[in-house]
Design a protein around this motif. Structure first.
Motif, PDB file in Angstrom:
ATOM      1  N   VAL A  78       0.769  -1.226  -0.077  1.00  0.00           N
ATOM      2  CA  VAL A  78       0.086   0.074   0.130  1.00  0.00           C
ATOM      3  C   VAL A  78       0.793   1.215   0.073  1.00  0.00           C
ATOM      4  N   VAL A  79       0.774   2.260  -1.018  1.00  0.00           N
ATOM      5  CA  VAL A  79       1.172   3.520  -0.957  1.00  0.00           C
ATOM      6  C   VAL A  79       0.207   4.428  -0.608  1.00  0.00           C
ATOM      7  N   VAL A  80       0.310   5.375   0.408  1.00  0.00           N
ATOM      8  CA  VAL A  80      -0.317   6.488   0.640  1.00  0.00           C
ATOM      9  C   VAL A  80       0.505   7.811   0.650  1.00  0.00           C
ATOM     10  N   SER A  81      -0.566   8.889   0.560  1.00  0.00           N
ATOM     11  CA  SER A  81       0.276  10.076   0.792  1.00  0.00           C
ATOM     12  C   SER A  81      -0.840  11.320   1.237  1.00  0.00           C
ATOM     13  N   SER A  82      -0.725  12.235   2.012  1.00  0.00           N
ATOM     14  CA  SER A  82      -1.880  13.107   2.300  1.00  0.00           C
ATOM     15  C   SER A  82      -1.116  14.314   2.456  1.00  0.00           C
ATOM     16  N   LEU A  83      -2.072  15.276   2.009  1.00  0.00           N
ATOM     17  CA  LEU A  83      -1.439  16.744   1.840  1.00  0.00           C
ATOM     18  C   LEU A  83      -0.005  17.037   1.406  1.00  0.00           C
ATOM     19  N   MET A  84       0.412  16.344   0.553  1.00  0.00           N
ATOM     20  CA  MET A  84       1.817  16.385  -0.086  1.00  0.00           C
ATOM     21  C   MET A  84       1.759  16.946  -1.428  1.00  0.00           C
ATOM     22  N   ILE A  85       0.732  16.416  -2.230  1.00  0.00           N
ATOM     23  CA  ILE A  85       1.028  16.738  -3.692  1.00  0.00           C
ATOM     24  C   ILE A  85       0.935  18.388  -3.910  1.00  0.00           C
ATOM     25  N   HIS A  86       0.447  19.189  -3.346  1.00  0.00           N
ATOM     26  CA  HIS A  86       0.414  20.562  -3.547  1.00  0.00           C
ATOM     27  C   HIS A  86       1.896  21.307  -3.123  1.00  0.00           C
ATOM     28  N   HIS A  87       2.330  20.595  -2.289  1.00  0.00           N
ATOM     29  CA  HIS A  87       3.694  20.961  -2.196  1.00  0.00           C
ATOM     30  C   HIS A  87       4.762  20.977  -3.537  1.00  0.00           C
ATOM     31  N   LEU A  88       4.543  19.974  -4.442  1.00  0.00           N
ATOM     32  CA  LEU A  88       5.369  19.916  -5.505  1.00  0.00           C
ATOM     33  C   LEU A  88       4.837  20.694  -6.492  1.00  0.00           C
ATOM     34  N   PRO A  89       6.071  21.441  -7.222  1.00  0.00           N
ATOM     35  CA  PRO A  89       5.698  22.028  -8.311  1.00  0.00           C
ATOM     36  C   PRO A  89       4.978  21.119  -9.531  1.00  0.00           C
ATOM     37  N   ALA A  90       3.985  21.658 -10.119  1.00  0.00           N
ATOM     38  CA  ALA A  90       3.242  20.913 -11.177  1.00  0.00           C
ATOM     39  C   ALA A  90       4.156  19.897 -12.045  1.00  0.00           C
ATOM     40  N   PRO A  91       5.005  20.302 -12.502  1.00  0.00           N
ATOM     41  CA  PRO A  91       5.972  19.224 -13.323  1.00  0.00           C
ATOM     42  C   PRO A  91       6.575  18.228 -12.685  1.00  0.00           C
ATOM     43  N   VAL A  92       6.864  18.412 -11.458  1.00  0.00           N
ATOM     44  CA  VAL A  92       7.381  17.248 -10.571  1.00  0.00           C
ATOM     45  C   VAL A  92       6.193  16.251 -10.245  1.00  0.00           C
ATOM     46  N   ARG A  93       4.732  16.478 -10.236  1.00  0.00           N
ATOM     47  CA  ARG A  93       4.013  15.801  -9.847  1.00  0.00           C
ATOM     48  C   ARG A  93       3.678  14.406 -10.538  1.00  0.00           C
ATOM     49  N   PRO A  94       3.852  14.509 -11.649  1.00  0.00           N
ATOM     50  CA  PRO A  94       3.652  12.921 -12.519  1.00  0.00           C
ATOM     51  C   PRO A  94       5.007  12.284 -12.059  1.00  0.00           C
ATOM     52  N   GLN A  95       6.018  12.610 -11.775  1.00  0.00           N
ATOM     53  CA  GLN A  95       7.217  11.972 -11.430  1.00  0.00           C
ATOM     54  C   GLN A  95       7.099  11.449 -10.011  1.00  0.00           C
ATOM     55  N   ALA A  96       6.512  12.057  -9.128  1.00  0.00           N
ATOM     56  CA  ALA A  96       6.414  11.586  -7.824  1.00  0.00           C
ATOM     57  C   ALA A  96       5.198  10.370  -7.933  1.00  0.00           C
ATOM     58  N   LEU A  97       4.084  10.542  -8.755  1.00  0.00           N
ATOM     59  CA  LEU A  97       3.284   9.362  -8.842  1.00  0.00           C
ATOM     60  C   LEU A  97       3.897   8.249  -9.607  1.00  0.00           C
ATOM     61  N   ALA A  98       4.916   8.471 -10.629  1.00  0.00           N
ATOM     62  CA  ALA A  98       5.354   7.419 -11.252  1.00  0.00           C
ATOM     63  C   ALA A  98       6.151   6.685 -10.245  1.00  0.00           C
ATOM     64  N   GLU A  99       6.580   7.456  -9.336  1.00  0.00           N
ATOM     65  CA  GLU A  99       7.592   6.770  -8.252  1.00  0.00           C
ATOM     66  C   GLU A  99       6.505   5.789  -7.221  1.00  0.00           C
ATOM     67  N   MET A 100       5.408   6.268  -7.023  1.00  0.00           N
ATOM     68  CA  MET A 100       4.580   5.688  -6.515  1.00  0.00           C
ATOM     69  C   MET A 100       4.046   4.108  -7.031  1.00  0.00           C
ATOM     70  N   PHE A 101       3.699   4.440  -8.197  1.00  0.00           N
ATOM     71  CA  PHE A 101       3.643   3.283  -9.005  1.00  0.00           C
ATOM     72  C   PHE A 101       4.655   2.264  -9.016  1.00  0.00           C
ATOM     73  N   ARG A 102       5.741   2.722  -9.192  1.00  0.00           N
ATOM     74  CA  ARG A 102       7.080   1.963  -9.252  1.00  0.00           C
ATOM     75  C   ARG A 102       7.159   1.160  -7.974  1.00  0.00           C
ATOM     76  N   ALA A 103       7.072   1.706  -6.835  1.00  0.00           N
ATOM     77  CA  ALA A 103       7.215   1.253  -5.385  1.00  0.00           C
ATOM     78  C   ALA A 103       6.135   0.348  -4.915  1.00  0.00           C
ATOM     79  N   CYS A 104       4.743   0.403  -5.611  1.00  0.00           N
ATOM     80  CA  CYS A 104       3.710  -0.414  -5.313  1.00  0.00           C
ATOM     81  C   CYS A 104       3.712  -1.662  -6.230  1.00  0.00           C
ATOM     82  N   ARG A 105       3.400  -2.537  -5.384  1.00  0.00           N
ATOM     83  CA  ARG A 105       3.448  -4.125  -6.130  1.00  0.00           C
ATOM     84  C   ARG A 105       2.324  -4.309  -6.847  1.00  0.00           C
TER      85      ARG A 105
END
Length: 222
Positions: A123-150
């Motif tokens: 399970v990967v979770v995140s709360s009140l974090m995405i808006h801390h990232l610049p818009a261009p970085v958000r897809p990269q962070a979500l890609a990392e969530m996907f990679r880390a999730c089984r």
């Protein structure tokens, strides 16, 4: 402004995002902002994540670890919850607050460049974090969530939902700055789908939360 800096933190040398730098102040303000509903809201987010006893959980942008602790409770016994945050000061404060909580640990790290093996979390979770990232970085962070999730694993992302009224948004902006006033939370579901997840639910929790739950398809490799 002081409150905006408290909520959104300072730039970090190894990420384009910012990090909370004042754990105690953040805790105080957030408790007040939720009007006594913070525990209820975050306990519900842990339930929505689908985490079960024995699961391995990753909480990205964990801040002071409020959700991380509730995830640790959800996966007890036998499970673990690891909170990751870019601020070493906040990680230290989270460790202090979670002292004695079984299976709850914290490390410094950045969402868009995780030091985690592929598929290492149920399970990967995140709360009140995405808006801390610049818009261009958000897809990269979500890609990392996907990679880390089984494959077959689950995702729950929650972020700040601005008021619908123009006056309400203006008041939020005046108090905290544009990141929360103009947070494009309606784009969250699309960003999660674009990362490869299959979304399952989208909803709101009062007073400020929009959440999306999703799963990583079993046939999709990172």
């Amino acid at each position: 402004m002081a409150l905006g800096r408290l909520l959104h933190g300072d730039p970090q040398h190894d990420t384009d995002g910012v990090a909370i730098g004042h754990g105690r102040g953040y805790e105080l303000f957030t408790n007040l902002a939720f009007g006594g509903r913070r525990d209820q809201v975050f306990t519900r987010l842990a339930e929505l994540s689908g985490a079960r006893p024995g699961d391995r959980v990753l909480d990205l942008g964990c801040g002071t670890g409020y959700l991380t602790q509730r995830m640790a409770a959800a996966v007890f016994p036998g499970g673990s919850a690891l909170g990751i945050d870019p601020s070493a000061t906040v990680v230290a404060h989270a460790r202090h607050l979670a002292d004695g909580v079984p299976g709850c640990t914290f490390e410094r790290g950045i969402a868009e460049q995780l030091d985690a093996p592929d598929g290492s979390f149920d399970v990967v979770v995140s709360s009140l974090m995405i808006h801390h990232l610049p818009a261009p970085v958000r897809p990269q962070a979500l890609a990392e969530m996907f990679r880390a999730c089984r494959p077959g694993g689950r995702l729950m992302v929650a972020d700040f939902r601005p008021p619908k009224s123009r006056i309400g948004r203006h008041l939020i902006g005046a108090a905290t700055g544009p990141a929360m006033e103009n947070n494009p939370v309606d784009q969250l579901e699309g960003l999660i789908r674009d990362a490869g997840f299959t979304t399952t639910t989208v909803g709101d929790l009062q007073p400020w939360i929009r959440y999306v739950t999703a799963s990583r398809p079993t046939g999709h490799t990172a």
